[in-house]
Design a protein around this motif. Structure first.
Motif, mmCIF file in Angstrom:
data_model
loop_
_atom_site.group_PDB
_atom_site.id
_atom_site.type_symbol
_atom_site.label_atom_id
_atom_site.label_comp_id
_atom_site.label_asym_id
_atom_site.label_seq_id
_atom_site.Cartn_x
_atom_site.Cartn_y
_atom_site.Cartn_z
ATOM 1 N N ALA A 172 39.215 44.448 48.893
ATOM 2 C CA ALA A 172 38.670 43.347 48.105
ATOM 3 C C ALA A 172 39.778 42.460 47.551
ATOM 4 C CB ALA A 172 37.806 43.893 46.965
ATOM 5 N N VAL A 173 40.887 43.079 47.123
ATOM 6 C CA VAL A 173 42.016 42.297 46.620
ATOM 7 C C VAL A 173 42.602 41.441 47.730
ATOM 8 C CG1 VAL A 173 44.358 42.453 45.684
ATOM 9 C CG2 VAL A 173 42.545 43.927 44.779
ATOM 10 N N VAL A 174 42.702 41.994 48.949
ATOM 11 C CA VAL A 174 43.210 41.220 50.088
ATOM 12 C C VAL A 174 42.305 40.021 50.372
ATOM 13 C CG1 VAL A 174 43.639 41.301 52.578
ATOM 14 C CG2 VAL A 174 44.393 43.182 51.121
ATOM 15 N N ASP A 175 40.990 40.194 50.162
ATOM 16 C CA ASP A 175 40.047 39.097 50.393
ATOM 17 C C ASP A 175 40.042 38.069 49.275
ATOM 18 O OD1 ASP A 175 39.269 40.157 52.781
ATOM 19 O OD2 ASP A 175 37.549 41.255 51.952
ATOM 20 N N ASN A 179 41.160 41.351 39.642
ATOM 21 C CA ASN A 179 40.948 42.716 39.164
ATOM 22 C C ASN A 179 39.585 42.867 38.492
ATOM 23 O OD1 ASN A 179 43.473 43.559 40.064
ATOM 24 N ND2 ASN A 179 44.480 43.035 38.128
ATOM 25 N N LEU A 180 39.190 41.863 37.704
ATOM 26 C CA LEU A 180 37.882 41.920 37.055
ATOM 27 C C LEU A 180 36.755 41.863 38.082
ATOM 28 C CD1 LEU A 180 38.340 39.673 33.882
ATOM 29 C CD2 LEU A 180 38.105 42.159 33.989
ATOM 30 N N ALA A 181 36.930 41.022 39.101
ATOM 31 C CA ALA A 181 35.912 40.927 40.146
ATOM 32 C C ALA A 181 35.792 42.236 40.912
ATOM 33 C CB ALA A 181 36.240 39.773 41.094
ATOM 34 N N VAL A 182 36.909 42.876 41.178
ATOM 35 C CA VAL A 182 36.872 44.167 41.865
ATOM 36 C C VAL A 182 36.122 45.188 41.027
ATOM 37 C CG1 VAL A 182 38.296 46.101 42.636
ATOM 38 C CG2 VAL A 182 38.962 43.768 43.195
#
Length: 274
Positions: A172-175, A179-182
């Motif tokens: 998800a971070v790569v996309d 951090n909050l969204a993850v």
């Protein structure tokens, strides 16, 4: 073999039915007692067939202040559980993902707060609340109950966060997720069952707690379990009203558990495969 198997299943259900009746009998007897008038309540032999009445509920919740005590219990359980969610869930996630030195000590300290019986911490809480001018207030009771619910939330939620593979978050971070969204969009939907289970246990802990509530609350802020002994006096014991209030104490939790049992079972049995 099929007959033996059928007999074993039949005997299993018989044993389970007998155990269920034994477990539910005290509650059923209390429920029947709350619907009986005084004459029916003390009749010998006990009456199973009688004309039900709501006089005990009327006396307790209309003529006395038990409706206010019920609202105090609802406010205390809901607020302390909400605080546990707001503080405990991010804390559990941080402990699950952190590899810092001392994380194990923090978890052990949180566990110790659950190991001590309430009678051990009642006096320190009393002294603390007196110095903070929070005695006989709902704020003081909420703070005390939060001390009980936050460690429970942290310990349970950490185990659920540990089951979420870190590779999902890294992807998800790569996309492009922050951090909050993850946390909110990726991780939390995967542990909602665990959050439901932990929240249920926190609500039950706060709803049923008696000692701290009896020490820290006053007449206007007493919860329902604390107010029940007020029905016992030198003039006698109001058994009908005690049964009525006891039923109201027990019934919401029972209904709530039946309504969310699917989430509770899912949360308590969640494994590493999502």
């Amino acid at each position: 073999m099929r007959r033996i198997r059928t007999r074993e299943v039949f005997m299993t259900y018989i044993v389970l039915c007998v155990l269920s009746i034994l477990a539910l009998f005290p509650f059923l007897w209390m429920l029947l007692g709350s619907l009986k008038g005084r004459l029916d309540l003390f009749s010998i032999p006990p009456k199973i067939v009688f004309s039900p009445t709501t006089v005990n509920y009327t006396e307790a919740f209309v003529h006395k202040s038990f409706l206010k005590n019920l609202m105090n219990s609802v406010k205390l359980a809901a607020t302390s559980t909400g605080i546990a969610i707001v503080i405990g869930v991010p804390g559990a996630y941080a402990l699950s993902r952190s590899k810092a030195r001392g994380d194990g000590l923090l978890l052990m300290m949180a566990l110790l707060t659950r190991m001590f019986p309430p009678v051990v911490i009642a006096i320190p809480f009393y002294v603390l609340m007196v110095k903070m001018n929070l005695m006989n207030t709902m704020t003081g009771a909420v703070l005390a109950h939060s001390i009980l619910t936050i460690p429970l939330m942290v310990w349970m939620m950490k185990s659920f966060f540990d089951t979420v593979p870190k590779e999902i978050e890294e992807a998800a971070v790569v996309d492009g997720c922050s951090n909050l969204a993850v946390f909110f969009r990726i991780v939390m939907p995967l542990v909602l069952g665990g959050l439901s289970a932990a929240s249920i246990l926190c609500i039950i802990t706060s709803w049923n707690e008696y000692l701290l509530a009896s020490v820290l609350t006053g007449k206007s802020t007493a919860t329902l379990p604390v107010a029940i002994p007020g029905l016992i006096s030198s003039n006698g014991t109001l058994w009908g009203e005690i049964c009525a209030v006891g039923t109201v104490v027990s019934l919401p939790i029972a209904i709530f558990m039946l309504a969310v049992q699917r989430h509770l079972v899912k949360g308590m049995t969640a494994g590493s495969v999502k």
